[in-house]
Design an enzyme around this catalytic site. Structure first.
Site: not given
Ligand code: GLN
Ligand code: ZN
Length: 765
Positions: A612, A701
């Site tokens: 990131e 997830h």
């Protein structure tokens, strides 16, 4: 000078919009109530900006979910998988369709996946990626932008509507059909943009801001040509509309000439990220163009240094005169919290150095008044800046000295991986395909309640500690029963993987209401790193030692890495970011050492946010990665050869930085791969990743329990690409969001898959 704010936060100072949206989704409030909340929030913002004395007040910076999705809805960029659903609605602009694009739609016999979400440039804001298909017919589908302009007019405020510019819109999306190109796409979209801008002009708008942050990225010649086409056409169609072309998040660099010659009325530049661009731009700015100076930081929570800003502003005035200048924030204030005045618990010393959205608006106005002669406004600012330079709570000489003394040896393990591997295998005595998890186990309501009760003082520290120990005991026994090889303590004492460490480190502070939008209704409250970072005492050792005392199997110590802590915090701006990263690394290094001394033989340092931090410009990426790798190595390279260092990363797309991941030299890396069917591993194989790897074999997830078979197949695939002795078996990421039942079922299957893989491997040997 005219004052200009590029955009304002919209979630509400008390997160009213988040709450209203979530209540609306849950069927608890009507659409009318939701719209009422939205109207109130917009009015509050406009009024605040007007009362502060801002000239160019934005509209259409409001969004129920995301401004890029708003743009898609406005012009009709709606993927065909939503067509059948769309046909069921009488009104194509209904919020049902809008929220379906954002969140997916699983009811009334539909099962449609949401638009993909990705990071907005280098921010922690996530937008919904437009999907361009050749069959789409673009038209002015949603008049939101015009409606909001008129709404502001009804309050007596003439706003400057903000739109994502056509080129950035195109470049931020994905083209789904081969026959569609950027050129044809622009050709189709331009008439709709022109129609929209015409409607705004007819409604009374004089200024419109078109956001084109893509101009601060590396652009192919073809993309540069898109800018020419788009803005020439817009100018030709609307010769009288004042277009403010907004660039931010960096400097224009090689796109400067392009940006300067586009036929727009004003250019906005980011002078916080790239103050050095001012000189060239002033020298080459065409005489008919205005320049908007973004001097107040829209990305961070620090008070503006007036003298530094004034130097830039005065230089601009000297060269082109006040009449051609606008003054404002570097970018939209979307990325900072609402109001510092609402913080009642911050130390007054630290608070005097900070500014949130509302205060930043005040700064823009104050700078303008100082230029106009009101120098009384300078004294307080100078006082704050000076105290920041010398404050003993920021500057810890011992930390600075320690950093200066770091040597290359501190960032290197004692021996090569091959040597360490032998020692580690001898100590750990693990089977082939060893099984482990990423760290966290289900955070049940009871666990969360426990932390809340401790914070509120409802329970004592002793009760809390005893309860956490009991959760750890339970988790260790569950893992033993499942037959996992390397255990974890479960991270029950952690609210969040960054905040937990920040709370225990010097140099950090926390806000009560410092929320910023991450995506949709999800907001985050980043810690604030205001000063030199050091670790006054061990942070995790007691929990890890306790967990290890319960079992003969190795228990992994679990830490968050320096870059991830950096990326997910508001970072001080009075020293280079990487200095702060290295200070964080030294603090983690102390913890690593203490864990090792406490008898922990496997230590994991998570770096999920490593990617990131990649700079927008390619030319800067190698240097960033080198520093990021160095920070990680500084954090871990204190251990003996026999101590096994793990790291973990998620959010895929690591292929292009694989060499740097290897350079981290972790003994084991566990990494997200299951959603991409181990695509990533091909890169690992291609590059011959030298150390051990745990490619995630199932997606955490989803509550779905993966079968033994499918995980075995993934392991087989991994074994074709990597040496078997280097392969670990683990889920994709931490299990904190899952329930215990599905977690145990999934892990049981995972352990069986690993056992089957071992048998196959021995047979084939
Ligand atoms: N150790 C952390 C966990 O298991 C890692 C979280 C992450 O990668 N985002 O929750
Ligand atoms: Zn993860």
């Amino acid at each position: 000078m005219l004052t200009n704010i590029a955009g304002y936060p919209r979630i509400g100072s008390q997160r009213e919009l988040k709450k209203a949206c979530e209540n609306y989704w849950a069927g608890k409030i009507s659409l009318e109530r939701l719209e009422l909340t939205a109207r109130q929030l917009r009015k509050e913002n406009w009024t605040l900006l007007q009362e502060a004395g801002i000239d160019l007040i934005s509209s259409n910076d409001f969004s129920y979910y995301d401004q890029v999705l708003d743009m898609s809805m406005t012009v009709g960029v709606i993927p065909s998988r939503f067509q059948a659903l769309r046909d069921t609605f009488a009104n194509p602009n209904c919020p049902e369709l809008y929220f379906a694009l954002a969140r997916g739609y699983q009811k009334n016999n539909f099962d449609i996946t949401a638009l993909e979400m990705t990071k907005w440039f280098d921010t922690n804001y996530h937008y919904l990626v437009p999907e361009f298909e050749s069959r789409q017919q673009y038209a002015l589908h949603n008049p939101k932008c015009v409606q909001e302009f008129k709404e502001a007019l009804s309050h007596g405020i003439t706003t400057k509507p903000v739109l994502i510019g056509p080129v950035t819109f195109i470049l931020s999306g994905k083209i789904k059909d081969a026959e569609l190109s950027h050129d044809t796409l622009l050709e189709k979209l331009l008439p709709v943009y022109i129609q929209l801008l015409t409607a705004l002009q007819e409604a009374g708008a004089t200024w419109v801001q078109l956001d084109e942050p893509s101009l601060v990225t590396d652009l192919e010649p073809a993309a540069k040509a898109l800018y020419d086409t788009a803005y020439t056409a817009i100018r030709a169609a609307l010769p009288d509309l004042k277009i403010l072309l907004a660039t931010y998040f960096g400097g224009l660099e090689d796109n400067t000439e392009l940006a300067l010659q586009l036929p727009v009325s004003a250019l906005h530049i980011d002078l916080v990220r790239a103050p050095e661009q001012l000189d060239t731009i002033l020298a080459d700015l065409p005489a008919n163009k205005l320049l908007s100076l973004g001097v107040v930081d829209g990305r961070n929570i620090w008070k503006n240094d007036y003298n530094a800003s004034l130097a830039l502003i005065r230089k601009a005035i000297a060269q082109i005169g006040e009449d051609r200048l606008l003054l404002g924030t570097s970018c939209s204030l979307l990325h900072v919290p609402y109001d510092l005045d609402a913080e009642t618990a911050l130390s007054p010393e630290i608070k005097q150095w900070m500014a949130f959205a509302k205060q930043k608006v005040g700064e823009v106005v104050a700078l303008n008044r100082i230029i106009a002669g009101d120098t009384t406004l300078l004294a307080d600012n100078e006082k704050a800046m000076n105290s920041r330079k010398t404050s003993a709570s920021i500057h810890l000489p011992a930390v600075k000295d320690r950093l200066k003394q770091v040597t290359t040896a501190d960032t290197q393990r004692h021996s090569t991986f091959a040597h360490r591997q032998l020692l580690q295998h001898a100590v750990l005595q693990l089977p082939l395909f060893p099984t482990t998890t990423i760290g966290s186990f289900p955070q049940t309501t009871e666990i969360r309640q426990l932390r809340a009760d401790l914070k509120k003082g409802v329970i004592s520290q002793e009760t809390y500690d005893a309860e956490i120990r009991s959760a750890i005991t339970d988790t260790i026994y569950r893992q033993e029963n499942l037959g996992l090889d390397v255990l974890v303590h479960g991270e029950f004492e952690r609210n969040d993987m960054v905040e937990y460490f920040g709370e225990q480190l010097d140099g950090f502070t926390f806000t009560q209401n410092g929320w910023v939008q991450s995506y949709g209704t999800r907001c985050v409250k980043p810690p604030v790193i205001f000063g030199d970072v050091q670790r006054p005492r061990p942070m995790t050792v007691a929990w890890s030692r306790y967990a290890q005392s319960l079992t003969n199997k190795p228990v992994k110590g679990m830490l968050t890495g320096p870059i991830t802590i950096l990326q997910w915090s508001f970072v001080r701006n009075d020293q280079p970011r990487m200095d702060t990263a290295f200070q964080l690394a030294l603090a983690i290094r102390d913890e690593v050492k203490d864990l090792e001394d406490a008898g922990i033989t496997v230590i994991q340092v998570d770096e999920p946010a490593l990617r990131e931090g990649l700079p927008l410009r390619k030319a800067l990426r190698a240097a960033y990665l080198e520093d990021a790798v160095k920070a990680f190595r500084l954090a871990v390279c204190t251990v003996d050869d026999a101590t096994q260092v793990h790291t973990h990363m998620c959010y895929a797309e690591f292929n292009d930085i694989i060499e740097h991941i290897a350079a981290m030299d972790a003994d084991v890396i566990t990494i997200e791969t299951s959603r991409s069917q181990m695509e990533l591993l091909e890169a690992f194989a291609h590059f011959r990743y030298p150390n051990e790897t745990g490619p995630g074999v199932y997606d955490i997830h989803s509550p779905r329990v993966p079968t033994v078979k499918e995980m075995e197949a993934l392991l087989e695939k991994a074994a074709q690409l990597l040496p078997a002795r280097n392969i670990w078996v683990n889920p994709d990421c931490g299990l904190k969001t899952r329930k215990w039942a599905e977690t145990e079922a999934a892990l049981r299957n995972m352990v069986t898959a690993a056992k089957n893989a071992r048998i196959k491997q021995t047979v084939s040997c």
